[in-house]
Design a protein around this motif. Structure first.
Motif, PDB file in Angstrom:
ATOM      1  N   TYR A  50     -12.296   2.683  -3.635  1.00  9.40           N
ATOM      2  CA  TYR A  50     -12.851   2.134  -4.716  1.00  9.40           C
ATOM      3  C   TYR A  50     -12.269   0.757  -5.014  1.00  9.40           C
ATOM      4  N   ASN A  51     -13.137  -0.306  -5.070  1.00  6.73           N
ATOM      5  CA  ASN A  51     -12.224  -1.585  -5.055  1.00  6.73           C
ATOM      6  C   ASN A  51     -12.314  -2.031  -6.373  1.00  6.73           C
ATOM      7  N   PHE A  52     -11.304  -2.115  -7.035  1.00  7.19           N
ATOM      8  CA  PHE A  52     -11.012  -2.809  -8.374  1.00  7.19           C
ATOM      9  C   PHE A  52     -11.476  -4.115  -8.290  1.00  7.19           C
ATOM     10  N   SER A  53     -10.846  -4.852  -7.077  1.00 11.27           N
ATOM     11  CA  SER A  53     -11.184  -6.345  -7.070  1.00 11.27           C
ATOM     12  C   SER A  53     -11.267  -6.540  -5.406  1.00 11.27           C
ATOM     13  N   ILE A  54     -11.382  -7.865  -4.914  1.00 15.95           N
ATOM     14  CA  ILE A  54     -11.410  -7.951  -3.634  1.00 15.95           C
ATOM     15  C   ILE A  54     -10.255  -7.759  -3.045  1.00 15.95           C
ATOM     16  N   LYS A  55      -8.856  -7.619  -3.929  1.00 12.92           N
ATOM     17  CA  LYS A  55      -7.218  -7.614  -3.439  1.00 12.92           C
ATOM     18  C   LYS A  55      -7.157  -6.184  -3.551  1.00 12.92           C
ATOM     19  N   THR A  56      -7.615  -5.428  -4.887  1.00  9.05           N
ATOM     20  CA  THR A  56      -6.904  -3.936  -5.097  1.00  9.05           C
ATOM     21  C   THR A  56      -7.917  -2.935  -4.826  1.00  9.05           C
ATOM     22  N   ALA A  57      -7.316  -1.945  -4.394  1.00  9.17           N
ATOM     23  CA  ALA A  57      -8.534  -0.679  -4.497  1.00  9.17           C
ATOM     24  C   ALA A  57      -7.546   0.494  -4.479  1.00  9.17           C
ATOM     25  N   ILE A  58      -8.030   1.515  -4.933  1.00  7.00           N
ATOM     26  CA  ILE A  58      -7.617   2.962  -4.895  1.00  7.00           C
ATOM     27  C   ILE A  58      -8.285   3.705  -3.662  1.00  7.00           C
ATOM     28  N   SER A  91       3.133   4.875   3.667  1.00  6.82           N
ATOM     29  CA  SER A  91       2.746   3.473   3.407  1.00  6.82           C
ATOM     30  C   SER A  91       1.515   2.908   4.352  1.00  6.82           C
ATOM     31  N   GLY A  92       0.738   2.269   3.843  1.00  2.97           N
ATOM     32  CA  GLY A  92      -0.355   1.756   4.276  1.00  2.97           C
ATOM     33  C   GLY A  92      -1.529   2.842   4.870  1.00  2.97           C
ATOM     34  N   GLY A  93      -1.767   3.836   3.729  1.00  3.80           N
ATOM     35  CA  GLY A  93      -2.949   4.595   3.908  1.00  3.80           C
ATOM     36  C   GLY A  93      -4.275   4.108   4.161  1.00  3.80           C
ATOM     37  N   ASN A  94      -4.525   2.718   3.600  1.00  2.00           N
ATOM     38  CA  ASN A  94      -5.555   1.880   3.728  1.00  2.00           C
ATOM     39  C   ASN A  94      -5.413   0.634   4.510  1.00  2.00           C
ATOM     40  N   GLN A  95      -4.037  -0.122   4.490  1.00  3.82           N
ATOM     41  CA  GLN A  95      -3.628  -1.265   5.296  1.00  3.82           C
ATOM     42  C   GLN A  95      -2.206  -1.257   5.441  1.00  3.82           C
ATOM     43  N   ASP A 118       0.760  -1.254  -0.040  1.00  3.91           N
ATOM     44  CA  ASP A 118      -0.180   0.063   0.060  1.00  3.91           C
ATOM     45  C   ASP A 118       1.039   1.313   0.093  1.00  3.91           C
ATOM     46  N   ALA A 119       0.695   2.064  -0.873  1.00  2.00           N
ATOM     47  CA  ALA A 119       1.429   3.369  -1.141  1.00  2.00           C
ATOM     48  C   ALA A 119       0.441   4.515  -1.183  1.00  2.00           C
ATOM     49  N   THR A 120       0.727   5.511  -0.315  1.00  2.00           N
ATOM     50  CA  THR A 120       0.083   6.555  -0.297  1.00  2.00           C
ATOM     51  C   THR A 120       0.824   7.937  -0.552  1.00  2.00           C
ATOM     52  N   VAL A 121       0.038   8.834  -1.307  1.00  2.00           N
ATOM     53  CA  VAL A 121       0.706  10.437  -1.204  1.00  2.00           C
ATOM     54  C   VAL A 121       0.020  11.090  -0.377  1.00  2.00           C
ATOM     55  N   GLY A 122       0.396  11.769   0.830  1.00  2.00           N
ATOM     56  CA  GLY A 122      -0.324  12.417   1.554  1.00  2.00           C
ATOM     57  C   GLY A 122       0.331  14.010   1.691  1.00  2.00           C
ATOM     58  N   HIS A 123      -0.864  14.973   1.985  1.00  2.00           N
ATOM     59  CA  HIS A 123      -0.272  16.188   2.300  1.00  2.00           C
ATOM     60  C   HIS A 123      -0.959  16.458   3.896  1.00  2.00           C
ATOM     61  N   TYR A 124      -0.094  16.704   4.779  1.00  2.00           N
ATOM     62  CA  TYR A 124      -0.363  16.917   6.274  1.00  2.00           C
ATOM     63  C   TYR A 124      -0.116  18.560   6.500  1.00  2.00           C
ATOM     64  N   ASN A 125      -0.897  19.108   7.251  1.00  2.00           N
ATOM     65  CA  ASN A 125      -0.751  20.269   7.750  1.00  2.00           C
ATOM     66  C   ASN A 125      -0.964  20.336   9.257  1.00  2.00           C
ATOM     67  N   SER A 130      -4.656  18.921   9.737  1.00  2.00           N
ATOM     68  CA  SER A 130      -5.628  18.187   8.655  1.00  2.00           C
ATOM     69  C   SER A 130      -4.693  17.345   7.775  1.00  2.00           C
ATOM     70  N   GLY A 131      -5.163  16.513   6.903  1.00  2.00           N
ATOM     71  CA  GLY A 131      -4.490  15.925   6.075  1.00  2.00           C
ATOM     72  C   GLY A 131      -5.198  15.241   4.985  1.00  2.00           C
ATOM     73  N   THR A 132      -4.671  14.860   3.786  1.00  2.00           N
ATOM     74  CA  THR A 132      -5.420  14.522   2.871  1.00  2.00           C
ATOM     75  C   THR A 132      -4.621  13.145   2.143  1.00  2.00           C
ATOM     76  N   GLU A 133      -4.897  12.311   1.782  1.00  2.00           N
ATOM     77  CA  GLU A 133      -4.228  10.936   1.168  1.00  2.00           C
ATOM     78  C   GLU A 133      -4.754  10.468   0.127  1.00  2.00           C
ATOM     79  N   ILE A 134      -3.906  10.155  -0.904  1.00  2.00           N
ATOM     80  CA  ILE A 134      -4.619   9.350  -2.161  1.00  2.00           C
ATOM     81  C   ILE A 134      -3.504   8.224  -2.168  1.00  2.00           C
TER      82      ILE A 134
END
Lengths: 363, 363, 363
Positions: free
Chosen positions: A313-321, A49-53, A30-37, A353-357
């Protein structure tokens, strides 16, 4: 001699058949780009690493021993997708045992051997503190990323010098265990004793000793649990966590609620948190939302509120954005921050505050 | 472009078929609860790892090259079930090369690439010192846990600043190699040269250079071996180990015997040890017992005796529970302790004892 | 309760089927015995790892998501066959982020999660700097061992305090990606942005930020690429790498050529290198040869030439033995050395030479 080599190869092959039969390799990347303030103080954009898991690699397996018995093992370590580095473990369940050389991979998440019996599972090794599960299971954000419920629920842990998530040297009894909480039916639970292994006859002999228990129940669409843990810490009395939570799947929405108290036993170091949240199915994914508040029993009556929303958004049971946004309003001296991975120091009363994708896959 | 992606996936799949064909994942997960005592000094109850077999994770494989040749690899690292932490390696076969950051997993147990030929195996990398096998193969306790024969057989190693078990940078020739010693038939052996890689032209240029050899023979129910190793150590002359041992399986009992000398080359630093032991089949398991003595050639004529007994109950070929008890009586200044994992410092003439109960599975 | 256990086992089994379906375990194990010399200064004989291909262990997989989409992951770490030790990673793409505790295994080589689309691959995590590929793909010695083209192509990197090979925290777009460059057809390329994650508002806020791109093209027997990368480094201005190279397979010989500039942006710290080389098929293997020169734009006009020749004998597609010889003639103050693994410090104008013989297998 050629015969011997062939024999060696054949032995190798049969060992392979034997050995592979009960090993599962599993993990998350899991890789995430985040902006934190932290308002008025600092901001940073970074990869975490690990924004979702949490990213991890593990090996586990079970063996049917007959007669209702089974053996199992589970070794699992965390790594950072952004750097490839591993994570250190802890030897004694207090801050003094934190691993040095933390860039090396270790089985810091879990390292256990189990005997399953008709009466339940005996589990030995490094395992989760049962109280952490309430923060994971009943958080629509899975205790991961910028919006993790642990942003508030773990308030005060670093000051107390404890590791609130996992215990080394643990002996556990697990009733109705299953890899996924949603696979459990009826009553389930865990009792755990973990040793700090302090030197006998010293003031810190009992430091890091842990007693903990969890009881849960799933009935149809409802699943809930309650847990307690006490970590002995002479320097700050004992560190206790008491929490409860649950989820109710109504189909159009899955509702979540959680309540927890983390208490260092010193005056003014008890943190109480409440969270309500939901997962709202939408398209191939869902919208997680959560509102959470924490208050400290100090003279200033410090408080913080967290508001969090996302989309997975689940592309599949294994993969998501996924994308997540969280915001913490600190009051009366509280200085908590969003995002386990941001590394930004908090500042009293400063809004964080922060945003992650990010992108997450599973194997 | 879609075609390319499909191709990439297909390539991935074919790589998988290719890559997986010769990889075996293997390991042990073993957790033990032990109580250790140094009489009149200290005691501790703690969880340790590997009371029966050291916890480890490895990957190995062989490839048939045709013409009587085969290639092989073996990478294996140790971890602690109680904490999930890994173990460091050593760069130069002397204490100065011990790894820092030891909480990270590494392939510290073995890391080799091999070419098997009709005349034997060429093995390159980090491998066991051949002398360690006498302590493993001919010890009813498998050189593991509270009752390990190495409690006495490795006396003096820490003072000598050597790593008696494994050598980095080794070039080995193995005759009639097999994963398990009991699978060997007839003559087998190993010659090993390992480099300390000291800087040329300095006083420690040869430190950590090792020469070692092992010869063994199995005939029916009897299996025995003898080995020698010399580690160059300018500071303490050379460290040598000479040992021999064997086992004889009578069916109703399997008898074990071992003799070894560990010598730092300085006056009064030669340790001689004898061990006799047995595995007595009982039910689905066996009772290991061992009596061992070690004496130091110093002026005080320091000595220690170890008495050990246990029970290993095999749920299956892979999984066992076990209990062990060991006691060391130290005399004339000797201060050895039971249990590799206890961490209790020894004390001259103080009796050391320990009890372990644990669970071990294999994959 | 027995039913529950069986269920747990069954769940485990189904998880296994699910989990294993897309995991490939792969790696190299390579051990080399090398003799290295810096004329008039020092020599050493030692075992190194990766004379032909760096020893590594990795896990990767892809998942078809339908609709032309796929997910992928790739985690790969380096280890030293000679000691079993792992390698540290780097947090911020500058020397200040180099890992401590480097004996632990980590996924330092690559740690990425990907989304493959019809328009290309989105890749997040720790990845190779695109400029490194010109040194790997178009070097008959694969950028490995005593004769690596990086002996000259990476001149000046340590002084500049950069990690020229890989970038943490990267976001990449890859067009026409494939595990092996020789599997690519037509146009391929990569654009990469990596974050140094410096604290905003400080003098080093942008340090370690990297922008990089690669464009390549394969047409039949010809395959070539060009790349550029810039690593922000306030202390030495920016560190840039610009390089290009290709290979042309004529059947009787495969020709290689490479040109590169590494520039720290400070006066006299630009290094320009040229390489021509060939792989000459011979029997079941091939002879790699290379001639390379590097010059520094300093007042002394420092230069070095490398001559390299070897032989790789392939037992199979996976296993080879090999021997390599390389010699660097340093002039006008240059002090480069052969062999990444030799550890010998260079000396101005001193000729450096080395010979390696080794064994490599793949899984």
């Amino acid at each position: 001699m050629k015969k011997l080599i062939v024999c060696a190869l054949a032995c190798g092959a049969s060992t392979l058949a034997l050995a592979q039969s009960n090993v599962t390799i599993f993990g998350f990347v899991d890789a995430t780009v985040g902006h934190y303030n932290v308002a008025g103080v600092q901001s940073v954009t970074k990869m975490v690493s690990g924004g979702n898991q949490a990213s991890r690699l593990g090996f586990r397996g079970t063996e049917d021993l007959g007669g209702g018995l089974a053996a199992g093992f589970w070794i699992e370590g965390q790594f950072a997708t952004d750097t490839g580095a591993g994570s250190g473990s802890n030897t004694n369940n207090t801050a003094s045992g934190n691993g040095t050389g933390q860039s090396g991979f270790s089985f810091n998440r879990r390292s256990t051997v189990s005997l399953f019996t008709p009466a339940g599972e005996l589990r030995l090794g490094r395992d989760y503190n049962p109280t952490v599960w309430q923060n994971v299971w009943w958080d629509p954000f899975l205790a991961s990323g910028v919006a993790s419920a642990t942003n508030l629920a773990f308030a005060g842990t670093s000051g107390a010098g404890v590791n609130a998530m996992r215990n080394s040297n643990s002996i556990g009894y697990v009733y109705n265990s299953s890899v996924y909480v949603d696979n459990r039916v009826g009553l389930y639970g865990q009792a755990q004793y973990a040793m700090g292994e302090g030197t006998s006859g010293t003031a810190t002999a009992s430091d890091g000793d842990v007693v903990a228990a969890l009881v849960g129940y799933r009935y149809g669409a409802f699943n809930g649990s309650i847990a307690y843990s006490k970590t002995k810490l002479a320097s700050v009395r004992d560190y206790t966590q008491t929490n409860a939570g649950g989820a109710w799947d109504l189909g159009v929405v899955k509702l979540y609620g959680e309540y927890g108290i983390a208490n260092s036993g010193m005056p003014g170091t008890r943190y109480s948190s409440y969270m309500i949240g939901a997962k709202i199915p939408l398209g191939s994914g869902y919208i997680p939302v959560a509102l959470q508040t924490v208050s400290q029993n100090n003279a200033a009556d410090s408080k913080a509120n967290q508001y969090a929303i996302g989309y997975v958004y689940n592309f599949s049971i294994k993969t998501a954005i996924y994308a997540s946004y969280a915001r913490i309003a600190n009051k009366s001296g509280m200085g908590l921050t969003v995002g386990n991975g941001s590394g930004l120091p908090g500042s009293p009363n400063a809004t964080s505050s922060g945003t992650e994708i990010g992108l997450r896959t599973t194997f």
